[in-house]
Motif scaffolding. Structure first.
Motif, PDB file in Angstrom:
ATOM      1  N   PRO A 166       0.900  -1.302   0.006  1.00 16.30           N
ATOM      2  CA  PRO A 166      -0.001   0.194   0.022  1.00 16.30           C
ATOM      3  C   PRO A 166       0.907   1.504   0.065  1.00 16.30           C
ATOM      4  O   PRO A 166       1.948   1.347   0.597  1.00 16.30           O
ATOM      5  N   VAL A 167       0.376   2.349  -0.595  1.00 16.79           N
ATOM      6  CA  VAL A 167       1.027   3.449  -0.596  1.00 16.79           C
ATOM      7  C   VAL A 167       0.514   4.646   0.329  1.00 16.79           C
ATOM      8  O   VAL A 167      -0.836   4.598   0.552  1.00 16.79           O
ATOM      9  N   ILE A 168       1.417   5.022   1.182  1.00 17.89           N
ATOM     10  CA  ILE A 168       0.972   6.060   2.355  1.00 17.89           C
ATOM     11  C   ILE A 168       1.635   7.406   2.234  1.00 17.89           C
ATOM     12  O   ILE A 168       2.636   7.543   1.596  1.00 17.89           O
ATOM     13  N   ALA A 169       0.944   8.448   3.030  1.00 16.79           N
ATOM     14  CA  ALA A 169       1.708   9.926   3.027  1.00 16.79           C
ATOM     15  C   ALA A 169       2.699   9.583   4.209  1.00 16.79           C
ATOM     16  O   ALA A 169       2.315   9.169   5.494  1.00 16.79           O
ATOM     17  N   VAL A 170       3.949  10.257   4.195  1.00 16.78           N
ATOM     18  CA  VAL A 170       4.913  10.382   5.251  1.00 16.78           C
ATOM     19  C   VAL A 170       5.453  11.613   5.444  1.00 16.78           C
ATOM     20  O   VAL A 170       5.390  12.565   4.230  1.00 16.78           O
ATOM     21  N   CYS A 171       5.745  12.041   6.438  1.00 16.22           N
ATOM     22  CA  CYS A 171       6.606  13.466   6.657  1.00 16.22           C
ATOM     23  C   CYS A 171       7.433  13.345   7.786  1.00 16.22           C
ATOM     24  O   CYS A 171       7.436  12.462   8.402  1.00 16.22           O
ATOM     25  N   SER A 172       7.979  14.539   8.136  1.00 17.08           N
ATOM     26  CA  SER A 172       8.997  14.494   9.180  1.00 17.08           C
ATOM     27  C   SER A 172       8.143  14.868  10.446  1.00 17.08           C
ATOM     28  O   SER A 172       7.142  15.494  10.282  1.00 17.08           O
ATOM     29  N   PRO A 173       8.410  14.462  11.737  1.00 16.76           N
ATOM     30  CA  PRO A 173       7.823  14.895  12.698  1.00 16.76           C
ATOM     31  C   PRO A 173       7.643  16.606  12.892  1.00 16.76           C
ATOM     32  O   PRO A 173       6.641  17.097  13.415  1.00 16.76           O
ATOM     33  N   LYS A 174       8.667  17.233  12.648  1.00 15.20           N
ATOM     34  CA  LYS A 174       8.640  18.720  12.752  1.00 15.20           C
ATOM     35  C   LYS A 174       7.600  19.180  11.573  1.00 15.20           C
ATOM     36  O   LYS A 174       6.762  20.136  11.978  1.00 15.20           O
TER      37      LYS A 174
END
Length: 299
Positions: A166-174
């Motif tokens: 599956p494809v997901i959205a990710v980002c930094s905690p900041k």
């Protein structure tokens, strides 16, 4: 029974076979590790010996003539039978070098960091990992195993589905904190990072917004496009926006806390990863050991 005198041209036929498969003298030269001029000369020698025109030029392509197509079919079958004969008498032991190819991102983000586990189990098998985005010819090259993403089907070798990711959205905690992404509608304020040529045309932010029940306002959207999963992951690691990625590419970074998956939204069935190899390879024992480990590691 006397040998057909035309069989003395076996070297020329090998060159002809490569040129016929690629429909290109330059690509045939690359495969055979000779010059394009040498390929051209060998084809001319074969045509002169057989008194038959085998290729005709159309633009930059060298297309087979009617006679060339007939000969190509028989030559390919002959070489295939020879290869099978060699394989039956030259099966290699499990120990030795195994060459595995995968996309640059899968190699660097998933495969290479885990190869030490395979080496612990099989210390006598040395894996050479080659990063490539192309669908190479596993049967007619030094490659043993290919791991590929996308919907392409290769009918010339054994191919099976490894998994659907599956494809997901990710980002930094900041970014998650600064953009207040605990509220999903705030994603409209973020830079949206998207990988081109991901293997599925429907893996886009437009579709993600539809799954999230949000309206995507194109005139207000800030975009960044990259050509590999790894480039996108590096972008968001540095604090630049939010990225749609194959889950396996970011798994370790999410577990370590370097990245976060802020939303419970998955694009499924996601990316198709396939395993390709030649079941008649002389290194089949080595291949089987690697593929068994790979499947266990993925599960």
């Amino acid at each position: 029974m006397l040998m057909d005198k035309r069989l003395k041209h076996i070297t020329l036929l090998r060159c002809f076979d490569a040129a016929a498969r690629h429909q290109s003298y330059s690509l045939a030269a690359d495969e055979l590790s000779i010059t394009q001029a040498a390929v051209s000369q060998q084809i001319r020698n074969l045509e002169r010996s057989l008194a038959v025109k085998l290729f005709s030029r159309e633009g930059r392509s060298m297309l087979l003539t009617k006679q060339g197509k007939v000969l190509s079919e028989y030559v390919a079958k002959a070489f295939e039978q020879l290869s099978q004969g060699f394989d039956r008498i030259q099966v290699e032991p499990a120990e030795g070098v195994l060459t595995v190819t995968a996309s640059p991102s899968f190699c660097s983000r998933w495969l290479v960091p885990r190869l030490w586990k395979f080496s612990d189990i099989h210390p006598n098998i040395q894996v050479r990992a080659l990063a490539s985005a192309q669908y190479e010819d596993v049967r007619h090259s030094e490659l043993d195993v290919a791991i590929r993403q996308g919907e392409h089907i290769d009918h010339n070798v054994y191919q099976e589905d490894l998994f659907r990711d599956p494809v997901i959205a990710v980002c930094s905690p900041k970014v998650f904190k600064e953009e207040k992404l605990h509220q999903i509608e705030n994603i409209e304020r973020c830079w949206l990072v998207e990988a081109l040529g991901s293997g599925r045309e429907d893996i886009t932010w437009q579709r993600w917004f539809e799954l999230a029940g949000l309206e995507m306002k194109s005139e207000q959207t800030k975009w960044m496009e990259v050509t590999t999963w790894e480039m996108g992951i590096n972008a968001v690691l540095s604090g630049h926006g939010i990225f749609l990625t194959s889950s396996c590419m970011a798994q370790d970074l999410i577990e370590s806390g370097a990245l976060v998956n802020p939303f419970d939204i998955k694009m499924e069935p996601g990316l198709r990863f396939s395993l390709l190899y030649d079941q008649e390879s002389p290194r089949i024992a080595r291949i089987q050991a690697f593929t068994d480990w790979l499947k266990a590691e993925l599960n």
